[in-house]
Motif scaffolding. Structure first.
Motif, PDB file in Angstrom:
ATOM      1  N   LYS A 187     -21.996 -58.231 -30.231  1.00 16.52           N
ATOM      2  CA  LYS A 187     -21.137 -57.317 -30.728  1.00 16.52           C
ATOM      3  C   LYS A 187     -21.539 -55.793 -30.331  1.00 16.52           C
ATOM      4  N   GLU A 189     -20.222 -51.860 -30.214  1.00 19.37           N
ATOM      5  CA  GLU A 189     -19.312 -50.802 -30.791  1.00 19.37           C
ATOM      6  C   GLU A 189     -18.720 -49.935 -29.427  1.00 19.37           C
ATOM      7  N   THR A 194     -15.111 -52.369 -32.978  1.00 17.03           N
ATOM      8  CA  THR A 194     -16.037 -53.263 -32.617  1.00 17.03           C
ATOM      9  C   THR A 194     -15.691 -54.446 -31.725  1.00 17.03           C
TER      10      THR A 194
END
Length: 933
Positions: A187, A189, A194
């Motif tokens: 994950k 950003e 995201t």
């Protein structure tokens, strides 16, 4: 980077205390120091390779011979030669630090270092935290993963940071030598969104390759309400995302919205790019594309958005919007809008074509930029019917604007004794109903600070002489009055009028009988002009003609005035011994004032209109043709059209002014039991009475009594202002005021001729936070700073500010159930005006305006702006608004159900500014035929 093998440096021995044995501990430490001090590690070269002895060693030796050796300018070489194998780095580029809560274990045989529980490794700009980290020195790899707990499940997932880039995967394998990594279920950003990917390959510090990834701006990454699926993608952190086939999923349901390839900019700075338009259909103009264009990120200080509308019947519109700012210097915005509106088809009887435009500019200077000079601008000018005729929904909130006004000013202060102030101002005022435009280009003002010629060099000024002061003021105006059709044309400038006003006021003040303040003043004024007028009366045609006379002319006036005032304080105490009364005291402050003014007669500047075409007519015949007014009554001053104004009065005036202002406050018991002092409450902010008496008048010497006042109620949430005019003189049978008091004519002491009340009230539920209605567009367009007249319907541009109301009350956050206290707010504005000057005895206007919002649920809110004309019994301009918070999405519906602006607008789109072009709009625009009637 590469991790050093343990044999290349001092070996770290980790001891666990089982039982104390001082001798064995001392022996182990001594042995460790001895071995690490006297032993060295060296790689053994492969067999078959010989040592090349031609390489010079770095050790320098000196050869000593009995014979003298001539000095040669070169260094002698040692016979010892170095190894041909390139030496490996024996030290890392950065210091490696690691830590773990439970244990740190090194396996000498496998050359692996194990870190467990809250493990952490720092090396340069790289940081890895995880539940478990394994370092393999033989392969130069770092393997990080979480740990499994029987209660909490998979916890302490790895977090990989390098520079500003952060990756949160389930596990990661990182090669310290090649800088490559394999990341699972990460994950990351990227800008406002995201990226969630099953497999990510880190090629280097600036390139990532993804497979089966999701890009979303949703907050819930485990179950996002929408995402864009990226089959294969490449990420350059902080710069861009490039992907192949991608399509939109809503709650894991695929949609046909997709592209074969896509590019997502990820720059932290402003970047230029396309603005995707909205599309639709309108009956009288065909299909359209609206609010599409290009955004130019010119620099860090200024930008530009070029936006346009196009309709298939030929109508089009252009908008240029720019914002600029320089910290501690200035900030502002500029906008120009132009629309070419075509109605119907060429050849049809209802075919029409017209162009409208609007120019807006706002500029403000930071007070720290230059304390002695200041430049500001507030411009809003254009076609008078622009906001009423515009087909773009961005102008909906300014539909009811009746005036457009502008001001550009520059001021400069020259410090010194005396201080000199200078300013240049250009103003513009435009009535959108009458299409009349008044401009001053420019207005010059200059003044010299007050000079006290008799004041002492030290100490305060006392007495009538020491307080004598004078100053010099000059004001010049170049004024133009024109209409829309002649704006900035030759005829407009030909009608310009110029005037200069020079003034020297002289005043003083002093105390009288300790409690009274007396001030006296006189002033001299001289006015210059370059144009005057001459009037003549055409008896035959019964018309008065006016002609302009060019040439310098001037007039001079002077006057005298004095003012006597004081302040009286009164306290009404209601406290009683042994009783805790609610109202402690009421304080009344009165400020009476009496003034006296003398204005000499300046009848020399007045004359009578000349009579033309009156040959052979007697005065009686002239009077008969003129009618009730005698020719001698048509008097005027040739300075009547001077921008500064003509002579103040023709007749001598000696008048006295009387005024009384009041203020009422109360001290009440505070509801807070811990308060030590009573609470102060304002009963009346002000209650004023004003009138005047003209000693030189032959009749109607008393002026009407004017009453005004205002107060705030309910913790300043409600504001009330009122006013009234009372006339002491009576009316005759023709409703004309006569020189007889109303009480002498059988009436009351005063006759109420006019009255008004204005009230505004702002209410909201406890803890309610006002939502950002984006009313800046209304203010910049010259409208109200609230939503009583509605707001802009351009929801596509508002969605980038759509993160309002994110902070919920703590009670709502802690419970999954909706709070029974429904948040709401309400704004009311009430106005009534009464007129009775000539026995009309009627309510001239009576209206109530209201607007408000209510949140039916945490995600649903509705709002309305409307009003009711109580006199004519009908609703005024009304706008209904509905909004649905769809987490990462936003849905708006606005409806104007009646009036000539009848229309509706539906919008749904993503909040994020980077994906704001993923939207859908449908609207019915106002009927231009209805507005043009």
């Amino acid at each position: 980077m590469a991790f050093q093998k343990p044999s290349h440096t001092f070996t770290k021995i980790h001891l666990k205390a089982l039982h104390t044995n001082n001798f064995k501990i001392l022996f182990a430490l001594s042995f460790t120091v001895f071995i690490n001090t006297l032993s060295f590690a060296q790689d053994i070269p492969k067999k078959g390779k010989t040592i090349n002895r031609s390489v010079n060693d770095t050790v320098v030796t000196t050869v000593v011979d009995s014979l003298p050796i001539p000095e040669i300018n070169e260094k002698t070489q040692d016979s010892t030669l170095t190894d041909s194998v390139p030496p490996k780095k024996e030290l890392l580029e950065h210091i490696v630090t690691y830590h773990a809560e439970d244990y740190t274990k090194f396996n000498q045989k496998k050359q692996k270092l194990y870190l467990y529980n809250q493990a952490k490794i720092d090396y340069g700009d790289m940081n890895i935290t995880a539940g478990s980290i394994t370092i393999d020195y033989t392969k130069n790899t770092v393997y990080a993963k979480g740990i499994t707990d029987s209660i909490e499940g998979y916890t302490q997932k790895p977090v990989f940071k390098q520079g500003t880039n952060v990756v949160e995967p389930d596990s990661i394998i990182f090669n310290t030598e090649t800088k490559k990594a394999l990341i699972f279920n990460s994950k990351t950003e990227q800008g406002e969104g995201t990226v969630v990917a099953q497999i990510t390959k880190k090629e280097n510090d600036s390139v990532y390759f993804l497979k089966n990834a999701k890009y979303t701006t949703a907050e819930n990454l485990d179950d996002p309400e929408y995402y864009i699926k990226l089959r294969k993608a490449k990420i350059v952190p902080g710069k861009k995302i490039v992907t192949g086939l991608a399509n939109l999923f809503i709650y894991d349901v695929p949609t046909p919205i997709g592209v074969p390839f896509a590019f997502f900019p990820q720059s932290d700075k402003q970047t230029s790019g396309l603005i995707i338009p909205s599309f639709g259909e309108q009956n009288d103009r065909g299909f359209f594309l609206q609010n599409g264009g290009y955004y130019f990120a010119i620099s860090d200080y200024i930008d530009l958005a070029a936006i346009g509308d196009y309709y298939t019947n030929g109508s089009y519109g252009v908008r240029l919007e720019s914002t600029y700012s320089r910290r501690y210097k200035f900030r502002g915005n500029f906008g120009f809008r132009y629309e070419n509106i075509i109605n119907s088809e060429r050849g049809f009887p209802d075919y029409s074509r017209r162009t409208i435009y609007n120019l807006r500019w706002s500029h403000s200077q930071d007070a720290k930029a230059n304390p002695n000079s200041r430049f500001s601008a507030s411009v809003n000018l254009g076609s008078s019917n622009y906001y009423q005729s515009s087909v773009n929904q961005v102008n909906s909130g300014a539909f009811l604007n009746n005036t457009l006004s502008s001001s550009i000013s520059y001021s400069k202060t020259f410090q010194g004794e005396p201080q000199v102030n200078f300013s240049l101002t250009g103003t513009h005022s435009q009535n959108t109903r009458t299409e009349t435009i008044s401009m001053t280009l420019p207005t010059l003002q200059a003044s010299v600070g007050r000079i006290f010629p008799f004041a002492p060099k030290t100490g305060s000024k006392k007495g009538i002489i020491q307080n004598i002061n004078f100053q010099y003021n000059v004001r010049g105006e170049n004024k133009y009055i024109t209409t829309d059709s002649l704006f900035f044309k030759k005829e407009m400038f030909e009608e310009g009028k110029t005037g200069f006003n020079h003034g020297i006021p002289l005043s003083t003040n002093f105390k009288l009988f300790k409690h009274f303040s007396l001030s006296a003043s006189t002033s001299y004024k001289e006015v210059w002009t370059l144009k005057t007028i001459r009037k003549s009366y055409d008896v035959k045609n019964r018309t008065v003609s006016t002609r302009t006379v060019n040439g310098f002319d001037s007039y001079r006036t002077y006057n005298f005035g004095t003012n006597l005032g004081t302040t009286v304080y009164g306290m009404f105490n209601f406290e009683k011994e042994g009783k805790d009364v609610k109202i402690k005291a009421i304080r009344h402050v009165m400020r009476p004032s009496i003034s006296y003014n003398i204005n000499p007669a300046f009848d020399d500047y007045y004359t009578t209109a000349e009579t033309v075409n009156a040959d052979g007519l007697t005065q009686a015949e002239v009077d008969e043709i003129v009618g009730n007014a005698r020719l001698s009554d048509i008097e005027y001053t040739r300075f009547a059209e001077v921008p500064i104004g003509g002579p103040p009065n023709k007749n001598f005036s000696s008048s006295m002014g009387i005024s009384l202002s009041n203020n009422f406050e109360a001290k009440v018991r505070d509801k807070d039991s811990t308060a030590t002092e009573p609470k102060k409450v304002i009963l009346l902010n002000n209650l004023n009475f004003q009138t005047a008496y003209n000693f030189a008048g032959d009749s109607l010497q008393w002026s009407p009594v004017r009453i005004s006042g205002g107060t705030q109620l309910f913790d300043n949430k409600m504001s009330i202002n009122f006013g009234a005019t009372l006339d002491p003189y009576a009316l005759d049978n023709n409703n004309v005021k006569v020189k007889e008091f109303n009480i002498s004519n059988g009436g009351s002491l005063f006759r109420l001729t006019s009255a008004n009340i204005n009230a505004s009230w702002s209410l909201s539920s406890k803890g309610r936070k006002e939502k950002d209605k984006n009313i800046d567009e209304n203010v910049r367009s010259g409208g109200r700073a609230d939503d009583l007249f509605g707001v802009s319907q351009d929801f596509a541009n508002q969605q980038i500010n759509g993160n309002e109301n994110k902070d919920k009350d703590k009670d709502e956050e802690s419970s999954e159930f909706y709070n029974y206290k429904i948040p709401w707010n309400l704004r009311l504005a009430y106005a009534v005006n009464y007129s009775n000057k000539r026995r009309e005895n009627e309510i001239s206007s009576h209206s109530l305006m209201f607007s408000g919002d209510i949140e039916l649920s945490p995600k649903w809110s509705i709002g309305a702006s409307s009003g009711f004309d109580i006199k004519n019994a009908g609703f005024t301009y009304t706008q209904l608004r509905f909004e649905r918070d769809l987490l990462s999405w936003r849905m708006n519906f606005s409806w104007i159900p009646f009036s000539e602006r009848t229309s509706w607008n539906f919008f749904i789109g993503i909040r994020s500014s980077i994906l704001k072009d993923l939207k859908y709009e449908k609207r019915r625009q106002p009927d231009i035929n209805l507005r043009s009637r």
